[in-house]
Design an enzyme around this catalytic site. Sequence first.
Site, short mmCIF file in Angstrom:
data_model
loop_
_atom_site.label_atom_id
_atom_site.label_comp_id
_atom_site.label_asym_id
_atom_site.label_seq_id
_atom_site.Cartn_x
_atom_site.Cartn_y
_atom_site.Cartn_z
N ARG A 236 -25.16 8.93 -23.82
CA ARG A 236 -24.30 9.97 -24.18
C ARG A 236 -25.08 11.40 -23.55
NH1 ARG A 236 -20.71 7.40 -25.08
NH2 ARG A 236 -19.40 7.28 -27.10
N GLU A 265 -17.92 16.75 -21.64
CA GLU A 265 -17.00 16.11 -20.80
C GLU A 265 -15.49 16.56 -20.77
OE1 GLU A 265 -17.81 12.04 -21.10
OE2 GLU A 265 -20.03 12.02 -20.63
N HIS A 283 -18.20 9.12 -16.26
CA HIS A 283 -17.98 8.41 -17.67
C HIS A 283 -17.22 7.11 -17.30
CE1 HIS A 283 -18.69 8.50 -22.05
NE2 HIS A 283 -18.94 7.32 -21.63
#
Length: 324
Positions: A236, A265, A283
């Site tokens: 994360r 993000e 990601h």
Amino acid sequence: MASSNAPEIVMTGPLMAYAADQLKERFVVHELWKAADRDALLREIADRVRGVAAGGGHNRVDAALFDALPKLEIVSSFGVGYDHVDAAEAGRRGLIVTNTPDVLTDEVADLAIGLLLATVRQLPQVDRYLREGKWLKGAYPLTTSLRKRSVGIVGLGRIGKAVAHRLEAFGLPVAYHGRSRQADVAYRYYPSLIDMAADVDTLISVAPGGASTHHIINAEVLKALGPNGILVNVGRGTVVDEAALIKALQDKTILSAGLDVFEDEPRVPADLIAMDHVVLLPHVGSASVHTREQMGQLLVDNLVSWFEGKGPKTPVPETPVRDR
């Protein structure tokens, strides 16, 4: 489509068609993100909705939604990470939260190793060098190597163990940092992240998000990692103090970084994008068709199992499995 007497659920955000279509066959689905007036929709369905399908991302599932859905029983979340769901609050209210572990372990571990290799050997930069015709003018400069590197893993859960297993095949020594020593693990354990960073030259973070891990990889840790240090993060983005990382890269406090996750993000700091000695991915750790379909299936299966009275398949630790 589901019959009118099927259980009613809320979908907080878009899910891949593979999962969404199955949900619509089995449940009466209310697509919350499509509502012109979200609060009005919630008031209308408040006494009927018993489940939530949460797509992750920025669609928070928290006390406000729990308050709006007093008949809620279960939140089935897409992804192994579930920091977008207030699981602790759900547990206090006797609600179940599930996630989708295991089915993405190998995919993310593969990506972590690929990102490490890409960062160490500068594979994206080398690709650009060839495409821009620079090879015609001379060879690409020599890069660093995996040889003689040692790796510290931050968060030795399912994915962390899979990463470690792959690193063993490269002949690299592995250590780990986490909340406690794991009795069945032979790798060296460090209760102090700073101490581990000082003893290795490569950190791979697979740690989940949340308050307990927020910015644990900070300026001190990066300084301890040192000028030959490489940070890879596939866990994360909130685990890393992004401002401290940018400064460490600019000042050459560490050598490089390979990042698949970021603090805010999909907004990635311009300072990171401007750096040519880092590798940045949007990601994509679990982003293969095969793995995302498996994750979607587990999200569906958790809801189906619950409403068939069989209990949740993969409840998270914060929420109790209560008798029904």
